[in-house]
Design a protein around this motif. Structure first.
Motif, PDB file in Angstrom:
ATOM      1  N   PHE A 159      91.579  56.580 -57.551  1.00 28.12           N
ATOM      2  CA  PHE A 159      90.181  56.783 -57.155  1.00 28.12           C
ATOM      3  C   PHE A 159      89.915  55.917 -55.927  1.00 28.12           C
ATOM      4  O   PHE A 159      90.774  55.177 -55.489  1.00 28.12           O
ATOM      5  N   ARG A 165      89.492  62.914 -55.443  1.00 27.95           N
ATOM      6  CA  ARG A 165      88.835  62.996 -56.760  1.00 27.95           C
ATOM      7  C   ARG A 165      87.358  62.622 -56.676  1.00 27.95           C
ATOM      8  O   ARG A 165      86.495  63.292 -57.245  1.00 27.95           O
ATOM      9  N   VAL A 166      87.050  61.534 -55.972  1.00 28.03           N
ATOM     10  CA  VAL A 166      85.655  61.084 -55.865  1.00 28.03           C
ATOM     11  C   VAL A 166      84.860  62.023 -54.951  1.00 28.03           C
ATOM     12  O   VAL A 166      83.707  62.359 -55.240  1.00 28.03           O
ATOM     13  N   ILE A 169      83.867  64.994 -57.005  1.00 31.28           N
ATOM     14  CA  ILE A 169      82.753  64.691 -57.916  1.00 31.28           C
ATOM     15  C   ILE A 169      81.428  64.759 -57.143  1.00 31.28           C
ATOM     16  O   ILE A 169      80.470  65.412 -57.567  1.00 31.28           O
ATOM     17  N   VAL A 179      81.120  68.790 -63.635  1.00 31.91           N
ATOM     18  CA  VAL A 179      82.238  67.875 -63.406  1.00 31.91           C
ATOM     19  C   VAL A 179      83.085  67.888 -64.685  1.00 31.91           C
ATOM     20  O   VAL A 179      82.575  67.649 -65.773  1.00 31.91           O
ATOM     21  N   VAL A 181      85.444  66.674 -67.554  1.00 29.48           N
ATOM     22  CA  VAL A 181      85.892  65.421 -68.165  1.00 29.48           C
ATOM     23  C   VAL A 181      86.773  65.760 -69.367  1.00 29.48           C
ATOM     24  O   VAL A 181      86.597  66.790 -70.015  1.00 29.48           O
ATOM     25  N   HIS A 221      88.953  59.010 -70.168  1.00 25.75           N
ATOM     26  CA  HIS A 221      88.660  59.736 -68.935  1.00 25.75           C
ATOM     27  C   HIS A 221      87.169  60.047 -68.788  1.00 25.75           C
ATOM     28  O   HIS A 221      86.567  59.806 -67.741  1.00 25.75           O
ATOM     29  N   ASP A 222      86.542  60.544 -69.872  1.00 24.49           N
ATOM     30  CA  ASP A 222      85.129  60.949 -69.754  1.00 24.49           C
ATOM     31  C   ASP A 222      84.215  59.754 -69.474  1.00 24.49           C
ATOM     32  O   ASP A 222      83.348  59.809 -68.606  1.00 24.49           O
ATOM     33  N   ILE A 225      84.785  58.589 -65.755  1.00 27.52           N
ATOM     34  CA  ILE A 225      84.160  59.474 -64.755  1.00 27.52           C
ATOM     35  C   ILE A 225      82.637  59.253 -64.753  1.00 27.52           C
ATOM     36  O   ILE A 225      82.007  59.186 -63.689  1.00 27.52           O
ATOM     37  N   LYS A 226      82.067  59.087 -65.947  1.00 32.11           N
ATOM     38  CA  LYS A 226      80.615  58.838 -66.017  1.00 32.11           C
ATOM     39  C   LYS A 226      80.260  57.504 -65.376  1.00 32.11           C
ATOM     40  O   LYS A 226      79.243  57.374 -64.699  1.00 32.11           O
ATOM     41  N   ILE A 228      81.925  56.110 -62.939  1.00 32.78           N
ATOM     42  CA  ILE A 228      82.063  56.318 -61.480  1.00 32.78           C
ATOM     43  C   ILE A 228      80.773  56.908 -60.928  1.00 32.78           C
ATOM     44  O   ILE A 228      80.241  56.453 -59.907  1.00 32.78           O
ATOM     45  N   TYR A 239      78.209  68.016 -66.989  1.00 30.67           N
ATOM     46  CA  TYR A 239      79.598  67.782 -67.400  1.00 30.67           C
ATOM     47  C   TYR A 239      80.154  68.990 -68.129  1.00 30.67           C
ATOM     48  O   TYR A 239      79.442  69.684 -68.853  1.00 30.67           O
TER      49      TYR A 239
END
Ligand SMILES: NC(=O)c1ccc[n+]([C@@H]2O[C@H](COP(=O)([O-])OP(=O)(O)OC[C@H]3O[C@@H](n4cnc5c(N)ncnc54)[C@H](OP(=O)(O)O)[C@@H]3O)[C@@H](O)[C@H]2O)c1
Length: 277
Positions: A159, A165-166, A169, A179, A181, A221-222, A225-226, A228, A239
């Motif tokens: 990341f 990846r970012v 998003i 997104v 997850v 992972h979920d 990502i949240k 981030i 999501y």
């Protein structure tokens, strides 16, 4: 400074126009004579004498090796797997005959058939994906070279503010696209700024072997990502939860045996903190 730059290594980065190759080029170019390849035509790179256009499916890597005469090759390529395999076969022959060194960017996917535990440097690789199989095949070929000439760098998801990846998003939220997850996926992660410092150190200190260049802690992972999205202060994310298995599944390359100094190790929180700035 100039003298030092000219006397030490000549570094060739394959895939220097990409996300990681570009970050590695930026990190190294003021310290070493650094050269790179790109595939898609690019006006500004065409004018840069340190960059060479190279298409893995059409061009012979020997031509670039002959011009650059690298003492270190960093492989950060993507592209057709069969063509990449042949190119790496040629690279391995060149590395062996000229006694130089190669750093290969590999992936946590070399362990994607193991789901119950995180993976360490000495674990046997095992994959059930085409991508993982392909990375294992190249790793095994390079690991047949003398140990002092090879560094295998296994990366988890990378990341960073400019990472694909970012950026994806960001784009998805802007366009109200969900997104994805993976709630069952337990992983570690890294970012481009830590990775490039680690690679700089590996080159400077002439380190070799297998490195697991991911955070020392694990995240879902979920949740990550949240986090981030929270760090980026993005609002109204939608999501899509993707369940690939019923049980938790690990995809993590944890450093344990071939450790870098403390300041070059990282916790996943650092990735989030950097995104906040
Ligand atoms: N990013 C991650 O999260 C991550 C995680 C684990 C491992 N890795 C590994 O790290 C390496 C670099 O990944 P990345 O994310 O930086 O990839 P990227 O941004 O897609 O960059 C790929 C590079 O390869 C070049 N390339 C693509 N197709 C080519 C072809 N047919 N011939 C010659 N060059 C070609 C691209 O050139 P153009 O720019 O001209 O297309 C670019 O310079 C890969 O080996 C990947 O498996 C990445």
């Amino acid at each position: 400074m100039r003298k030092k730059k000219e006397s030490k290594h000549r570094i060739l980065i394959l895939g220097a126009s990409g996300f990681l190759g570009g970050a590695i080029y930026k990190e190294l170019c003021s310290y070493f004579r650094t050269f790179g390849t790109y595939n898609i035509s690019n006006k500004s790179l065409e004018k840069n004498k340190h960059f060479f256009q190279y298409n893995i499916e059409e061009d012979d890597i020997y031509e670039i090796l002959d011009i650059v005469k690298p003492t270190i090759i960093v492989s950060a390529l993507r592209g057709d797997f069969a063509a990449q395999f042949i190119a790496h076969k040629h690279l391995a022959e060149y590395v062996f005959s000229t006694k130089i060194k190669i750093l290969f960017l590999s992936s946590a996917n070399v362990f994607d058939a193991y789901s119950k535990y995180p993976s360490y440097e000495l674990d046997k690789t095992y994959s059930n994906s085409i991508y993982g199989h392909f990375k294992i095949k190249i790793e095994n070929m390079l690991l047949r070279l003398p140990k002092k000439q090879v560094a295998i760098l296994r990366l988890p998801m990378v990341f960073g503010a400019q990472s694909p990846r970012v950026l994806e998003i960001n784009q998805n939220i802007k366009e109200k696209i969900p997104v994805e997850v993976f709630p069952n996926l337990i992983m570690n992660a890294t970012n481009d700024s830590k990775l490039t410092q680690q690679i700089h150190y590996i080159i400077n200190r002439n380190k070799t072997g297998i490195f697991h260049l991911g955070s020392t802690d694990l995240v879902h992972h979920d949740d990550f990502i949240k986090e981030i999205i929270k760090s980026l202060e993005l609002k109204n994310a939608i999501y899509k939860q993707v369940f690939t298995t019923n049980d938790d599944r690990y995809l993590a390359v944890i450093p344990k045996y071939n450790l870098l100094p403390k300041n070059l190790q990282l916790l996943s929180q650092e990735i989030l903190t950097e995104l906040e700035i």
